[in-house]
Design an enzyme around this catalytic site. Structure first.
Site, short mmCIF file in Angstrom:
data_model
loop_
_atom_site.label_atom_id
_atom_site.label_comp_id
_atom_site.label_asym_id
_atom_site.label_seq_id
_atom_site.Cartn_x
_atom_site.Cartn_y
_atom_site.Cartn_z
N ALA A 1 37.58 34.72 36.37
CA ALA A 1 37.41 35.19 35.00
C ALA A 1 36.30 36.24 34.87
CB ALA A 1 37.11 34.01 34.07
N THR B 1 35.82 39.49 32.13
CA THR B 1 34.95 39.45 30.94
C THR B 1 34.42 40.84 30.57
OG1 THR B 1 33.23 38.52 32.39
CG2 THR B 1 34.27 37.02 30.87
N PHE C 1 38.30 31.37 29.23
CA PHE C 1 38.68 30.24 28.38
C PHE C 1 38.59 28.91 29.10
CE2 PHE C 1 42.70 31.38 30.33
CZ PHE C 1 43.33 30.17 30.54
N HIS D 1 47.47 31.67 38.79
CA HIS D 1 47.74 30.98 37.54
C HIS D 1 48.86 31.64 36.75
CE1 HIS D 1 43.42 29.24 37.91
NE2 HIS D 1 44.30 28.47 38.49
N CYS E 1 67.03 26.87 29.14
CA CYS E 1 68.01 27.43 30.09
C CYS E 1 67.34 28.18 31.24
CB CYS E 1 69.02 28.32 29.37
SG CYS E 1 68.36 29.92 28.85
N CYS F 1 64.35 31.87 22.83
CA CYS F 1 65.35 32.42 23.75
C CYS F 1 66.48 33.09 22.98
CB CYS F 1 65.89 31.29 24.61
SG CYS F 1 67.20 31.78 25.73
N SER G 1 34.04 34.66 40.27
CA SER G 1 34.52 33.28 40.20
C SER G 1 33.40 32.36 40.62
CB SER G 1 35.73 33.07 41.12
OG SER G 1 36.08 31.69 41.14
ZN LIG Z 1 67.41 29.67 26.78
#
Ligand SMILES: [Zn+2]
Length: 257
Positions: free
Chosen positions: A30, A34, A41, A126, A137, A159, A200
């Site tokens: 992070a 910054t 966060f 991440h 789906c 979606c 980090s």
């Molecule tokens: Zn979907």
């Protein structure tokens, strides 16, 4: 910019390690974002933490049970990420790669600022905000057309095929890392001869363990972070300064000698 003489020597030493390295890994957290205006966060004391509890709001269980709560928490962060621009640290790392060096970035960030700066080899531990996936789906969508209405009106992305809620392709608290990313990170780490930790504090496992893997395979270690990490004692070079100031200085020396 004027740097004190001791810092000049340390920068030269760091640049020398970059010049000599055949395979470089840069592990970013992070702290490298910054300076681009994105709050950390995951850290206590940051803006978003005091406003809310990110561990709970940014968790997979909250997303599943009360998605509105997740999206409400996520909206200011999404807005900051969407509007953020790379800073000189991102740009300098991209220039090092573009100068022909074998360099892989492993990042804990979800903001794509390394890619925006021009870096090509980036492993996103991440996940990313560039795409969203349907929770029903599993169809994948590029973020742009959903993210802007969401940021502007709070419209929860749904979606186009099945109306399922779309989840940003980021790893939430309580969610497993992507195996593909973790394997790529481990492979790069074991093969590198230099690893630099940038912005980090190495507090989030298993990523925090990567520098040890690199050291065990004989790599050099550079740490640039404004607080100490558990592995500082084993580093060749530690610079406790702002990454946006220091990284361009190192890369300038590494690229141009
Ligand atoms: Zn979907």
């Amino acid at each position: 910019m004027t740097l004190p003489p001791t810092t000049q020597t340390v920068l030269d030493d760091a640049a020398e390690l970059f010049r000599k390295a055949k395979r470089v890994v840069v592990l970013t957290g992070a702290g490298i974002s910054t300076p681009s205006g994105i709050p950390d966060f995951r850290s206590e004391g940051s803006g978003l933490w005091s406003r809310d509890e990110p561990l709970e709001s940014a968790s997979l269980s909250t997303f599943r049970t009360t998605p509105a709560k997740f999206f409400n928490w996520f909206r200011p962060l999404a807005s900051q990420i969407f509007h953020a621009q790379p800073n000189p640290a991102h740009t300098a790392l991209a220039e090092f790669e573009q100068a022909g060096h074998q360099s892989i970035i492993i990042t804990q960030n979800i903001d794509s600022l390394h890619q925006k700066a021009g870096s090509e080899q980036v492993v996103e531990m991440h996940g990313t905000l560039r795409t969203l996936s349907c929770t029903q789906c599993y169809k994948k969508f590029p973020s742009a057309e959903y993210l802007i209405p969401f940021i502007e009106n709070g419209t929860i992305p749904q979606c186009a095929s099945c109306n399922g809620i779309l989840k940003p392709d980021v790893i939430l608290f309580g969610e497993q890392l992507l195996q593909s990313a973790w394997q790529a990170a481990q492979q790069a780490t074991r093969q590198c001869d230099l690893i630099m930790v940038a912005g980090s504090s190495l507090e989030v496992l298993p990523v925090a363990g990567l520098p040890i893997q690199a050291l065990d395979h004989g790599a050099h270690l550079i740490i640039i972070n404004n607080t100490a990490t558990y592995v500082n004692v084993r580093a060749d070079i530690v610079i406790t300064e702002n990454v946006a100031t220091i990284i361009p200085e190192i890369m300038k020396r590494a690229i141009h000698g």
